[in-house]
Design a protein around this motif. Sequence first.
Motif, PDB file in Angstrom:
ATOM      1  N   LEU A 224      -8.763  -2.743  -7.362  1.00 37.17           N
ATOM      2  CA  LEU A 224      -7.549  -2.565  -6.458  1.00 37.17           C
ATOM      3  C   LEU A 224      -6.732  -1.676  -6.988  1.00 37.17           C
ATOM      4  N   VAL A 225      -6.532  -0.399  -6.720  1.00 39.11           N
ATOM      5  CA  VAL A 225      -6.184   0.858  -7.171  1.00 39.11           C
ATOM      6  C   VAL A 225      -5.466   1.829  -6.315  1.00 39.11           C
ATOM      7  N   LEU A 226      -4.260   2.337  -6.794  1.00 41.79           N
ATOM      8  CA  LEU A 226      -3.694   3.364  -6.177  1.00 41.79           C
ATOM      9  C   LEU A 226      -3.637   4.437  -7.297  1.00 41.79           C
ATOM     10  N   ASP A 227      -4.495   5.634  -6.752  1.00 39.04           N
ATOM     11  CA  ASP A 227      -4.508   6.593  -7.620  1.00 39.04           C
ATOM     12  C   ASP A 227      -3.367   7.754  -7.115  1.00 39.04           C
ATOM     13  N   PRO A 228      -2.192   8.193  -7.527  1.00 44.45           N
ATOM     14  CA  PRO A 228      -1.375   9.042  -6.939  1.00 44.45           C
ATOM     15  C   PRO A 228      -2.112  10.364  -6.809  1.00 44.45           C
ATOM     16  N   ALA A 229      -3.274  10.663  -7.471  1.00 47.33           N
ATOM     17  CA  ALA A 229      -3.923  11.901  -7.350  1.00 47.33           C
ATOM     18  C   ALA A 229      -4.894  12.159  -6.482  1.00 47.33           C
ATOM     19  N   ASP A 230      -5.387  10.768  -5.895  1.00 50.32           N
ATOM     20  CA  ASP A 230      -6.462  10.763  -4.887  1.00 50.32           C
ATOM     21  C   ASP A 230      -5.819  10.431  -3.458  1.00 50.32           C
ATOM     22  N   GLY A 231      -6.050  11.262  -2.756  1.00 57.35           N
ATOM     23  CA  GLY A 231      -5.491  11.073  -1.302  1.00 57.35           C
ATOM     24  C   GLY A 231      -5.881  10.083  -0.422  1.00 57.35           C
ATOM     25  N   THR A 232      -7.343   9.526  -0.781  1.00 54.71           N
ATOM     26  CA  THR A 232      -7.902   8.682  -0.095  1.00 54.71           C
ATOM     27  C   THR A 232      -7.680   7.287  -0.505  1.00 54.71           C
ATOM     28  N   SER A 233      -7.134   7.006  -1.723  1.00 54.21           N
ATOM     29  CA  SER A 233      -7.456   6.019  -2.676  1.00 54.21           C
ATOM     30  C   SER A 233      -6.187   4.938  -2.001  1.00 54.21           C
ATOM     31  N   ALA A 234      -5.205   5.336  -1.292  1.00 58.93           N
ATOM     32  CA  ALA A 234      -4.170   4.515  -0.779  1.00 58.93           C
ATOM     33  C   ALA A 234      -4.847   3.820   0.525  1.00 58.93           C
ATOM     34  N   ALA A 235      -5.374   4.624   1.385  1.00 60.76           N
ATOM     35  CA  ALA A 235      -6.179   3.809   2.516  1.00 60.76           C
ATOM     36  C   ALA A 235      -7.196   2.554   1.993  1.00 60.76           C
ATOM     37  N   ARG A 236      -7.846   3.115   1.036  1.00 60.57           N
ATOM     38  CA  ARG A 236      -8.950   2.227   0.612  1.00 60.57           C
ATOM     39  C   ARG A 236      -8.302   0.838   0.184  1.00 60.57           C
ATOM     40  N   LEU A 237      -7.374   1.160  -0.668  1.00 63.95           N
ATOM     41  CA  LEU A 237      -6.587   0.036  -1.375  1.00 63.95           C
ATOM     42  C   LEU A 237      -5.917  -0.837  -0.077  1.00 63.95           C
ATOM     43  N   LEU A 238      -5.220  -0.386   0.687  1.00 62.52           N
ATOM     44  CA  LEU A 238      -4.709  -1.096   1.730  1.00 62.52           C
ATOM     45  C   LEU A 238      -5.976  -1.882   2.772  1.00 62.52           C
ATOM     46  N   ALA A 239      -7.052  -1.336   2.594  1.00 64.14           N
ATOM     47  CA  ALA A 239      -8.092  -1.947   3.670  1.00 64.14           C
ATOM     48  C   ALA A 239      -8.732  -3.168   2.823  1.00 64.14           C
ATOM     49  N   ARG A 240      -8.706  -3.013   1.189  1.00 59.52           N
ATOM     50  CA  ARG A 240      -9.419  -4.064   0.528  1.00 59.52           C
ATOM     51  C   ARG A 240      -8.223  -5.400   0.443  1.00 59.52           C
ATOM     52  N   LEU A 241      -6.859  -4.912   0.305  1.00 54.68           N
ATOM     53  CA  LEU A 241      -5.605  -5.987   0.357  1.00 54.68           C
ATOM     54  C   LEU A 241      -5.898  -6.679   1.815  1.00 54.68           C
ATOM     55  N   TRP A 242      -5.988  -6.028   2.890  1.00 52.70           N
ATOM     56  CA  TRP A 242      -5.932  -6.796   4.330  1.00 52.70           C
ATOM     57  C   TRP A 242      -7.496  -7.693   4.175  1.00 52.70           C
ATOM     58  N   CYS A 243      -8.275  -7.420   3.602  1.00 51.37           N
ATOM     59  CA  CYS A 243      -9.735  -8.181   3.550  1.00 51.37           C
ATOM     60  C   CYS A 243      -9.284  -9.256   2.723  1.00 51.37           C
ATOM     61  N   ARG A 244      -8.622  -9.063   1.811  1.00 54.33           N
ATOM     62  CA  ARG A 244      -8.284 -10.214   0.870  1.00 54.33           C
ATOM     63  C   ARG A 244      -7.349 -11.380   1.340  1.00 54.33           C
ATOM     64  N   GLY A 245      -6.736 -10.998   2.454  1.00 55.49           N
ATOM     65  CA  GLY A 245      -5.898 -11.927   3.045  1.00 55.49           C
ATOM     66  C   GLY A 245      -4.366 -11.471   2.941  1.00 55.49           C
ATOM     67  N   LEU A 246      -3.872 -10.295   2.578  1.00 55.87           N
ATOM     68  CA  LEU A 246      -2.469 -10.097   2.557  1.00 55.87           C
ATOM     69  C   LEU A 246      -2.357  -9.174   3.548  1.00 55.87           C
ATOM     70  N   ASP A 247      -1.200  -9.623   4.416  1.00 53.95           N
ATOM     71  CA  ASP A 247      -0.928  -8.889   5.498  1.00 53.95           C
ATOM     72  C   ASP A 247      -0.072  -7.641   5.542  1.00 53.95           C
ATOM     73  N   VAL A 248      -0.844  -6.573   4.879  1.00 56.26           N
ATOM     74  CA  VAL A 248      -0.038  -5.192   4.322  1.00 56.26           C
ATOM     75  C   VAL A 248      -0.019  -4.371   5.630  1.00 56.26           C
ATOM     76  N   ASP A 249       0.603  -3.338   5.566  1.00 57.11           N
ATOM     77  CA  ASP A 249       0.874  -2.352   6.779  1.00 57.11           C
ATOM     78  C   ASP A 249      -0.094  -1.527   6.406  1.00 57.11           C
ATOM     79  N   THR A 250      -1.003  -1.261   7.334  1.00 63.73           N
ATOM     80  CA  THR A 250      -2.253  -0.586   7.341  1.00 63.73           C
ATOM     81  C   THR A 250      -2.212   0.842   7.732  1.00 63.73           C
ATOM     82  N   THR A 251      -1.071   1.044   8.509  1.00 60.26           N
ATOM     83  CA  THR A 251      -0.802   2.504   9.032  1.00 60.26           C
ATOM     84  C   THR A 251      -0.617   3.395   8.289  1.00 60.26           C
ATOM     85  N   LEU A 252      -0.542   3.255   6.948  1.00 60.16           N
ATOM     86  CA  LEU A 252      -0.206   4.061   5.843  1.00 60.16           C
ATOM     87  C   LEU A 252       1.289   4.590   5.918  1.00 60.16           C
ATOM     88  N   GLY A 253       2.198   4.119   6.812  1.00 61.87           N
ATOM     89  CA  GLY A 253       3.263   4.458   7.012  1.00 61.87           C
ATOM     90  C   GLY A 253       3.435   5.688   8.036  1.00 61.87           C
TER      91      GLY A 253
END
Length: 453
Positions: A224-253
């Motif tokens: 579970l990683v947010l790499d500030p230098a990788d523009g796609t890691s934020a979406a992948r991280l939120l998707a994985r957190l959502w699937c693990r049962g956390l109600d994160v905001d998947t709109t990316l803000g």
Amino acid sequence: MSARDPRSLAVLCDRLADRLARAPQTDPDDVALTLDTGRERFDCRHAVVGHDLADLVNRLREPVGGEDAAGPRPGDPAAGVVLLLDGTSGDGPAAELPGLADALRQAEDAARQAEEAARQGEDAAPPGADVAAARAVAVQYAAARWLLARRLTPVAVRGEGRVGALAAAAVRGDLPVADVLRAAAAGLAPAPAEDAPGPREALVVRVGRRAAVDGTAHGEEEPLVLDPADGTSAARLLARLWCRGLDVDTTLGRPGRRLRLPGHPMWRRTPGEHRAEDTGRPLTPYEQRWLFYDLVRRETSGDHAAVAARAVPGPAPEAAAVAAAFTELQRRHPALRTVFGERGGRWWASAGALPPAAPDLLPADPDGDPRRLTEAVRTAAGRPFVLRDAPLVHCCVQEGPTHWALALAVYEPLTASVTPADLTAELQALLTAGPLRQAAPAPEAAAVLAAPA
């Protein structure tokens, strides 16, 4: 996406893919906002990540599960999340993060102040300023704050190394951001912080580049990683957190507007199959917003009624026929039986047994033309709702000399899968199709309406 079981989840993904394929101009940000806002969260979850709408449609058609989504495998969010800042940030984030520009400007100012203080001999730090450390702290701080704004609520925030520890202190609020950046530029380290729960007690979400490089070596599953230098890691991280049962905001803000998207499938029961009693569900954020506004303001719920009215030529149906047809309409659409109630200090929604509401038969208007009749039933149906323990629907009928008028009003937060215009047409069809028997009360409550879309 989420559903009660894997079968429903797969059907939901197929329906959404078909809907988006028919409208290739749909903005993906609108889809993300609609799915995130006002929908009930279930345990079976799926998420897809793509660069454009066509990519998302293709991913939706794949079997549930994959690299970017854990599939129907709910996690244990009660274990908590530890946010770990590993002290690396690369050359900067690939995409802008809220607050990053201000943090970087503060880092530059802090570096200049530290350099000036060192030159004048006011600090024990060596001459010069650690600009790279100050910028790294700023990037890690902005990335962590962005995650917190996405509804990620960690049980602890900790850092690795001097830079990670300073950024974690700023995120926790132990020190003001400006002081942390000055300390980073001056080569200072923060005071030791209390150790957070280890990886065995909580999910660990890492912020930094080192996690992206080294994380996969420690196990088969992507970290579970947010790499500030990788523009796609934020979406992948939120998707994985959502699937693990956390109600994160998947709109990316990102902003968007609500669309009408497919809801959860409702399966027909086989003969002899019994469904457990419906104990209700918590209100969605969308429902809470409207309900609490109307409860505080009072008498404003009528302003939030979605109303449709029409005039029909000919004599009005018998009162018993109207009641039977309206009961059948409520049987078909759980939204028309849904009530909001409070128990245990929390508001819940549930679909009650039939018949929860009865139509209002207004006194006949011997001089009413079609327009006058339509306005009369529209006004009557649009009156305020009883928001507690009562159906959030009104049905009104009035007879005139040559026409009769029909109106339906539904509380707007419940109009995800039903629209008053379609309901009035369906009710009129029931009334003109022939006599209906009065439906018996259902032995159990039906499924709760899917949240607004």
